[in-house]
Each structure stands twice: as structure tokens, then as C-alpha cells.
Design a protein around this motif. Structure first.
Motif, mmCIF file in Angstrom:
data_model
loop_
_atom_site.group_PDB
_atom_site.id
_atom_site.type_symbol
_atom_site.label_atom_id
_atom_site.label_comp_id
_atom_site.label_asym_id
_atom_site.label_seq_id
_atom_site.Cartn_x
_atom_site.Cartn_y
_atom_site.Cartn_z
ATOM 1 N N GLU A 4 0.818 -1.221 0.000
ATOM 2 C CA GLU A 4 0.000 0.000 0.000
ATOM 3 C C GLU A 4 0.852 1.271 0.000
ATOM 4 O O GLU A 4 0.580 2.221 -0.740
ATOM 5 C CB GLU A 4 -0.916 -0.041 1.246
ATOM 6 N N PHE A 5 1.920 1.270 0.816
ATOM 7 C CA PHE A 5 2.699 2.498 0.955
ATOM 8 C C PHE A 5 3.564 2.745 -0.264
ATOM 9 O O PHE A 5 3.772 3.889 -0.672
ATOM 10 C CB PHE A 5 3.501 2.460 2.263
ATOM 11 N N GLU A 6 4.059 1.637 -0.854
ATOM 12 C CA GLU A 6 4.807 1.796 -2.110
ATOM 13 C C GLU A 6 3.883 2.302 -3.212
ATOM 14 O O GLU A 6 4.269 3.130 -4.045
ATOM 15 C CB GLU A 6 5.432 0.453 -2.503
ATOM 16 N N LEU A 7 2.669 1.795 -3.187
ATOM 17 C CA LEU A 7 1.676 2.239 -4.176
ATOM 18 C C LEU A 7 1.461 3.754 -4.063
ATOM 19 O O LEU A 7 1.546 4.486 -5.051
ATOM 20 C CB LEU A 7 0.360 1.488 -3.932
ATOM 21 N N ILE A 8 1.214 4.216 -2.838
ATOM 22 C CA ILE A 8 0.960 5.653 -2.626
ATOM 23 C C ILE A 8 2.157 6.465 -3.104
ATOM 24 O O ILE A 8 2.016 7.437 -3.853
ATOM 25 C CB ILE A 8 0.681 5.936 -1.124
ATOM 26 N N ASN A 9 3.341 6.042 -2.683
ATOM 27 C CA ASN A 9 4.540 6.789 -3.040
ATOM 28 C C ASN A 9 4.800 6.814 -4.530
ATOM 29 O O ASN A 9 5.156 7.835 -5.102
ATOM 30 C CB ASN A 9 5.758 6.186 -2.341
ATOM 31 N N GLY A 24 2.670 17.796 2.053
ATOM 32 C CA GLY A 24 1.652 17.146 1.225
ATOM 33 C C GLY A 24 1.527 15.688 1.621
ATOM 34 O O GLY A 24 1.414 15.365 2.816
ATOM 35 N N VAL A 25 1.605 14.797 0.628
ATOM 36 C CA VAL A 25 1.492 13.358 0.885
ATOM 37 C C VAL A 25 2.646 12.884 1.768
ATOM 38 O O VAL A 25 3.794 13.282 1.553
ATOM 39 C CB VAL A 25 1.521 12.587 -0.459
ATOM 40 N N GLY A 26 2.362 12.039 2.768
ATOM 41 C CA GLY A 26 3.431 11.370 3.504
ATOM 42 C C GLY A 26 3.421 11.536 5.002
ATOM 43 O O GLY A 26 4.058 10.769 5.708
ATOM 44 N N ASP A 27 2.700 12.514 5.523
ATOM 45 C CA ASP A 27 2.643 12.654 6.981
ATOM 46 C C ASP A 27 1.232 12.275 7.439
ATOM 47 O O ASP A 27 0.434 11.762 6.661
ATOM 48 C CB ASP A 27 3.004 14.098 7.378
ATOM 49 N N ASP A 28 0.913 12.522 8.699
ATOM 50 C CA ASP A 28 -0.436 12.205 9.176
ATOM 51 C C ASP A 28 -1.482 13.155 8.607
ATOM 52 O O ASP A 28 -2.662 12.811 8.529
ATOM 53 C CB ASP A 28 -0.481 12.250 10.714
ATOM 54 N N THR A 85 -7.490 16.163 -1.815
ATOM 55 C CA THR A 85 -7.096 14.832 -1.354
ATOM 56 C C THR A 85 -7.849 13.779 -2.183
ATOM 57 O O THR A 85 -8.914 14.064 -2.744
ATOM 58 C CB THR A 85 -7.409 14.620 0.136
ATOM 59 N N LEU A 86 -7.276 12.595 -2.253
ATOM 60 C CA LEU A 86 -7.817 11.520 -3.076
ATOM 61 C C LEU A 86 -8.034 10.270 -2.234
ATOM 62 O O LEU A 86 -7.072 9.683 -1.730
ATOM 63 C CB LEU A 86 -6.812 11.181 -4.193
ATOM 64 N N SER A 87 -9.285 9.869 -2.057
ATOM 65 C CA SER A 87 -9.550 8.594 -1.387
ATOM 66 C C SER A 87 -9.922 7.571 -2.432
ATOM 67 O O SER A 87 -10.917 7.709 -3.136
ATOM 68 C CB SER A 87 -10.685 8.753 -0.380
ATOM 69 N N ILE A 117 -2.527 16.669 -2.075
ATOM 70 C CA ILE A 117 -1.810 16.800 -0.787
ATOM 71 C C ILE A 117 -2.058 15.640 0.166
ATOM 72 O O ILE A 117 -1.585 15.650 1.301
ATOM 73 C CB ILE A 117 -2.175 18.114 -0.072
ATOM 74 N N GLY A 118 -2.829 14.622 -0.249
ATOM 75 C CA GLY A 118 -3.044 13.493 0.645
ATOM 76 C C GLY A 118 -4.208 12.650 0.179
ATOM 77 O O GLY A 118 -4.740 12.859 -0.916
ATOM 78 N N GLY A 119 -4.583 11.676 1.012
ATOM 79 C CA GLY A 119 -5.692 10.816 0.628
ATOM 80 C C GLY A 119 -5.735 9.569 1.471
ATOM 81 O O GLY A 119 -5.207 9.526 2.579
ATOM 82 N N ASP A 120 -6.373 8.564 0.917
ATOM 83 C CA ASP A 120 -6.473 7.288 1.607
ATOM 84 C C ASP A 120 -6.579 6.209 0.530
ATOM 85 O O ASP A 120 -7.113 6.460 -0.558
ATOM 86 C CB ASP A 120 -7.704 7.293 2.518
ATOM 87 N N THR A 121 -6.068 5.027 0.815
ATOM 88 C CA THR A 121 -6.099 3.945 -0.163
ATOM 89 C C THR A 121 -6.616 2.687 0.503
ATOM 90 O O THR A 121 -6.049 2.240 1.501
ATOM 91 C CB THR A 121 -4.674 3.703 -0.725
ATOM 92 N N THR A 122 -7.702 2.152 -0.036
ATOM 93 C CA THR A 122 -8.310 0.966 0.568
ATOM 94 C C THR A 122 -8.732 -0.021 -0.519
ATOM 95 O O THR A 122 -8.752 0.325 -1.710
ATOM 96 C CB THR A 122 -9.568 1.335 1.384
#
Ligand code: ADP
Ligand code: MG
Length: 310
Positions: A4-9, A24-28, A85-87, A117-122
Motif C-alpha cells: 500500500e505504501f509503495e503504491l501511494i509513493n 503534502g502526501v506522507g505525513d499524518d 485529497t484523493l480517497s 496533498i493526501g488521501g487514503d487507499t483501501t
């Protein structure tokens, strides 16, 4: 296989050029500055497979449209979009799909100058939710509630092209590429919206059909309106379709136009004409606000067929 984290990155963490975004992407959470005399404007829209796009829709089209429909909401407030943000809910980790989706999203975000700047991946049925954030000068946002008795009613662009394309697809007729463009690549009115500050008394983006969306303005403003079905701005292909079908419900109630419908005091007529010329966007007067509390559509007998989920 990536996690998941490699995907986001890999697919969603590209360098940003807006210096006011500190994280942006990568912190809480993300961090960005807005000017002291501005308000934050935010909106969210979801696209679901089978509801908003066909099962075989191209990933690039889905990405573009997910962003475009959100940009349209911010434009309708008279605001300028800044970041989003992108969920993402994905049925599986399909790298070919993700590559096309991410490239198109990056391209659109650079074109419209909005930063991811961020999102969620499920994991789950394909679903794309974008939450967009924009800014507008304090107390200048254009709401649905400002329409006044006697205001003119305008709409940008043409109505019904996306609905015509969808109708063809549902009937198994292959739309041509310009028709497909109207459905898959709507042009959010990002320049027009902010230009309507101090001109428009109310504004909405036409996403579910003019008839329903204008009714939202009327309810919020506690007014009514008369519009003339003969004055609706139509493309040649929608005109041709109407010649044989007489189906005015298509441009009146069909969805996915992403044009702006706004009201304005009559004293702004010249400014609106000039705006239309300088932005090279068709802007058509379609009616007038009155005190009736209802929407009267001259020349249309049909019932409301605008889109509702439930
Ligand atoms: P948390 O566990 O705190 O919710 P996540 O592991 O979900 O954090 O996300 C890690 C970082 O990646 C966060 O900055 C988040 O905003 C970002 N992120 C997650 N999914 C996406 C996505 N689809 N697009 C962009 N950024 C994403
Ligand atoms: Mg998370």
C-alpha cells in the motif's frame, strides 16, 4: 508486488510546485497557508463504478473527471481551487490501471494548478472520492441563496451534450469522439466562476440537470423563476436530436453538463457580455427570477426527470 505504501509513493506522491503547501502526501496530515483575508472553501464528490462511469471506462478519463467535477463545485462558489485529497478504493492492485489513472490525474492537477496533498487507499469496489479545497476573499463567495426578484438567469456553455452521449451509449449507439469528450472530459468553468464575484447574486454548477439545479437556487433564495425552453443554449447535435424527438427533457434535466447557472441584477448585463467575450465562453440569458416560489418553464410540458440517487 508493491504494498500500500509503495503504491501511494509511486503513483500519488509527485513533487508539488505550490510553495504555500508545507506538507503534502506522507505525513499524518497536510499543512498549507491561506491568506488572512481569505476563506477556505471545500467540497467533496465521489465517483463510483456503475453509477458515475461504466465498468470499462478508461482510468485516465475517470481520474480527469473525478477532479473536474470537484473543480466545478469550487468554481460555482466563485472560488479558486488550491489543493485536493484523493480517497481511492480499488478492487485490486492493477499497475497498468494505476499508471494511467495517476498520469492523467497528475496532468490534470498541473493543468488546473491544484496540488494533490493526501488521501487514503483501501480495497473494495472501485470508488474515487476527491475532497477539494479552494480559497475566496472573505464574504465574497457566491452562494445559492442570493437570487433576487427581477434578476436575470444565465447559463454558460451548452446543455445536454453529455446526456445525449450517455443516451446513445445506453441505446448501444456508438457516440463520436466529440460527443464522448463532452461526457468524459467536462471543462469545469474555473475562470468564469471567480470572475462572477460582484456580478452574480447566486450560482450553482449544473451537474444533475438544469431544472433541478436551478430549483436549488430558487429554494435557497426563496424566489421563483420563468425560463424559456426556446432560449436554452444547445449544440448542433442536441438541436438535431430535438428536431426528431422533441425531447426538451434532455437539455433541461439531463446531467453531467458542469456548466454554471447564475443569477445577476439586470444592471450587470454589459459586464456579463464582456466577460463572455474575454473568456470566450458562451453565456446565455435563459430567464428571470420572480416572486412566485415555483419554476415555470415556457414551452415544456414534461415532468422533472433530473438525476437523483434515491
Ligand atoms: P494514515 O494511516 O495516517 O491514515 P495512510 O497510511 O492512509 O495514513 O497514508 C499515508 C500518507 O499517504 C498520508 O499522507 C495520506 O494522506 C497519503 N495517501 C494515502 N492514500 C493516498 C492517495 N490515494 N493519494 C494521495 N495520498 C494518499
Ligand atoms: Mg489512511
Amino acid at each position: 508486488m508493491m504494498n500500500e505504501f509503495e503504491l501511494i509513493n509511486h503513483y500519488f506522491n509527485w513533487p508539488l510546485s505550490d510553495p504555500s503547501i508545507e506538507l503534502g502526501v506522507g505525513d499524518d496530515a497536510a499543512l498549507f497557508e491561506i491568506d488572512a483575508d481569505c476563506q477556505l472553501v471545500t467540497s467533496t464528490d465521489t465517483l463510483s463504478e456503475g453509477v458515475h462511469f461504466f465498468k470499462d471506462a478508461l482510468p485516465g478519463d475517470i481520474a480527469y473527471k473525478s477532479l473536474a467535477v470537484n473543480l466545478s463545485d469550487i468554481a460555482a462558489m466563485g472560488a479558486k481551487a488550491k489543493c485536493f485529497t484523493l480517497s481511492l478504493t480499488l478492487p485490486k492492485l492493477d499497475e497498468i490501471w494505476l499508471k494511467e489513472f495517476s498520469e492523467s490525474l497528475k496532468e490534470a492537477s498541473e493543468f488546473f494548478k491544484v496540488s494533490l496533498i493526501g488521501g487514503d487507499t483501501t480495497k473494495g469496489p472501485l470508488n474515487i472520492t476527491i475532497t477539494i479545497m479552494g480559497v475566496v476573499k472573505k464574504s465574497k463567495a457566491i452562494k445559492r441563496s442570493g437570487a433576487k426578484n427581477g434578476d436575470d438567469i444565465y447559463v454558460s456553455g451548452n446543455l445536454g451534450d453529455a446526456a445525449l452521449c450517455l443516451k446513445k451509449m445506453n441505446e448501444g449507439i456508438k457516440p463520436n469522439s466529440s460527443e464522448l469528450n463532452k461526457l468524459n472530459q467536462p471543462a469545469p468553468r474555473v475562470k468564469l466562476g471567480p470572475s462572477l464575484i460582484n456580478i452574480a447574486s447566486s450560482c450553482i454548477d449544473v451537474s444533475d440537470g438544469l431544472e433541478q439545479d436551478l430549483t436549488h437556487i430558487l429554494r435557497a433564495s426563496k424566489v421563483g423563476a420563468i425560463i424559456d425552453s426556446q432560449s436554452l443554449p444547445l449544440s448542433d447535435s442536441v438541436k438535431d436530436y430535438l428536431k426528431t424527438s422533441q425531447d426538451l427533457g434532455l437539455p433541461l434535466c439531463g446531467g453531467d453538463d458542469y456548466e454554471l447557472c447564475f443569477t445577476s441584477d439586470q444592471s450587470h448585463q454589459m459586464e456579463i457580455k464582456k466577460l463572455s467575450e474575454s473568456l470566450n465562453i458562451r453565456i446565455t440569458k435563459i430567464g428571470v427570477i420572480n416572486n412566485s416560489q415555483t419554476l415555470e418553464i415556457r414551452g415544456y410540458e414534461g415532468s422533472s426527470k433530473s438525476y437523483q440517487h434515491f
